[in-house]
Design a protein around this motif. Structure first.
Motif, mmCIF file in Angstrom:
data_model
loop_
_atom_site.group_PDB
_atom_site.id
_atom_site.type_symbol
_atom_site.label_atom_id
_atom_site.label_comp_id
_atom_site.label_asym_id
_atom_site.label_seq_id
_atom_site.Cartn_x
_atom_site.Cartn_y
_atom_site.Cartn_z
ATOM 1 N N PRO A 55 0.679 -1.036 -0.047
ATOM 2 C CA PRO A 55 0.006 0.027 0.016
ATOM 3 C C PRO A 55 0.969 1.348 -0.066
ATOM 4 N N GLY A 56 2.150 1.369 0.611
ATOM 5 C CA GLY A 56 2.838 2.212 0.641
ATOM 6 C C GLY A 56 3.344 2.749 -0.823
ATOM 7 N N TYR A 57 3.707 1.759 -1.659
ATOM 8 C CA TYR A 57 4.022 2.005 -2.837
ATOM 9 C C TYR A 57 2.927 2.527 -3.811
ATOM 10 N N TYR A 58 1.836 2.054 -3.337
ATOM 11 C CA TYR A 58 0.460 2.644 -4.139
ATOM 12 C C TYR A 58 0.522 4.279 -3.921
ATOM 13 N N PHE A 59 0.322 4.520 -2.538
ATOM 14 C CA PHE A 59 0.030 5.766 -2.192
ATOM 15 C C PHE A 59 1.179 6.760 -2.603
ATOM 16 N N VAL A 60 2.468 6.271 -2.531
ATOM 17 C CA VAL A 60 3.566 7.193 -2.923
ATOM 18 C C VAL A 60 3.542 7.316 -4.435
ATOM 19 N N PHE A 61 3.434 6.372 -5.382
ATOM 20 C CA PHE A 61 3.274 6.453 -6.871
ATOM 21 C C PHE A 61 1.938 7.436 -7.290
ATOM 22 N N ARG A 62 0.986 7.585 -6.528
ATOM 23 C CA ARG A 62 -0.056 8.375 -6.718
ATOM 24 C C ARG A 62 0.469 9.897 -6.774
ATOM 25 N N ARG A 63 1.386 10.149 -5.923
ATOM 26 C CA ARG A 63 1.890 11.517 -5.734
ATOM 27 C C ARG A 63 2.352 12.039 -7.028
ATOM 28 N N GLY A 64 2.855 11.121 -8.102
ATOM 29 C CA GLY A 64 3.524 11.608 -9.120
ATOM 30 C C GLY A 64 4.997 11.922 -9.192
#
Length: 151
Positions: A55-64
């Motif tokens: 989930p951490g990767y998911y949220f980090v990559f959503r930042r752009g």
């Protein structure tokens, strides 16, 4: 600020390794001893890490983009080649024989344990040996290309 964040992340990792018992090579070796004194706790530690990381990767990559960099640095290929497989096998053999992986060995080095010191020296020597071998292979390939010899 970036160095403070890197230090904090390393501290959290080291604490996690220590609290989980993964700093003890016997615990790691028992995970690989399926026919003997098998200890599944390493699998639970890895599973817990995945439950946090995915989930951490998911949220980090959503930042752009990362907070402290202009862009993410990701591998340029998904190719599974001979170098990747041989490196993975070598890593796994070293981990299975010594009971240390590089990440877990770093927090343990401060204990003065001679086994982990020997492991770290051997690992660093292996890194230099691998770089030397890669450079020699590249030199041979370049010489063959210069001489017009087929690969």
């Amino acid at each position: 600020m970036q160095l403070i964040l890197i230090y904090a992340i390393g501290l959290i990792f080291g604490l996690g390794i220590s609290i989980s018992g993964m700093a003890n090579p016997a615990k790691v070796l028992n995970f690989f001893d399926i026919a003997g004194t098998w200890d599944p706790s390493l699998g639970f530690v890895m599973g817990g890490a995945l439950l946090v990381t995915a989930p951490g990767y998911y949220f980090v990559f959503r930042r752009g983009r990362p907070v402290f960099e202009q862009a993410f640095t990701l591998p340029g290929t998904r190719l599974i080649d001979r170098k990747l497989v041989l490196g993975s096998v070598t890593f796994g053999l070293g981990w299975g024989l010594a009971g240390f992986c590089p990440g877990a060995a770093l927090p343990v080095i401060s204990t003065g344990n001679q086994d982990v010191a020997f492991f770290m020296v051997s690992m660093i020597a292996g890194l230099f040996a691998a770089r030397w071998m890669i450079a020699q292979t590249a030199k041979r390939r370049d010489a063959q290309l210069r001489d017009g010899a087929p690969q």
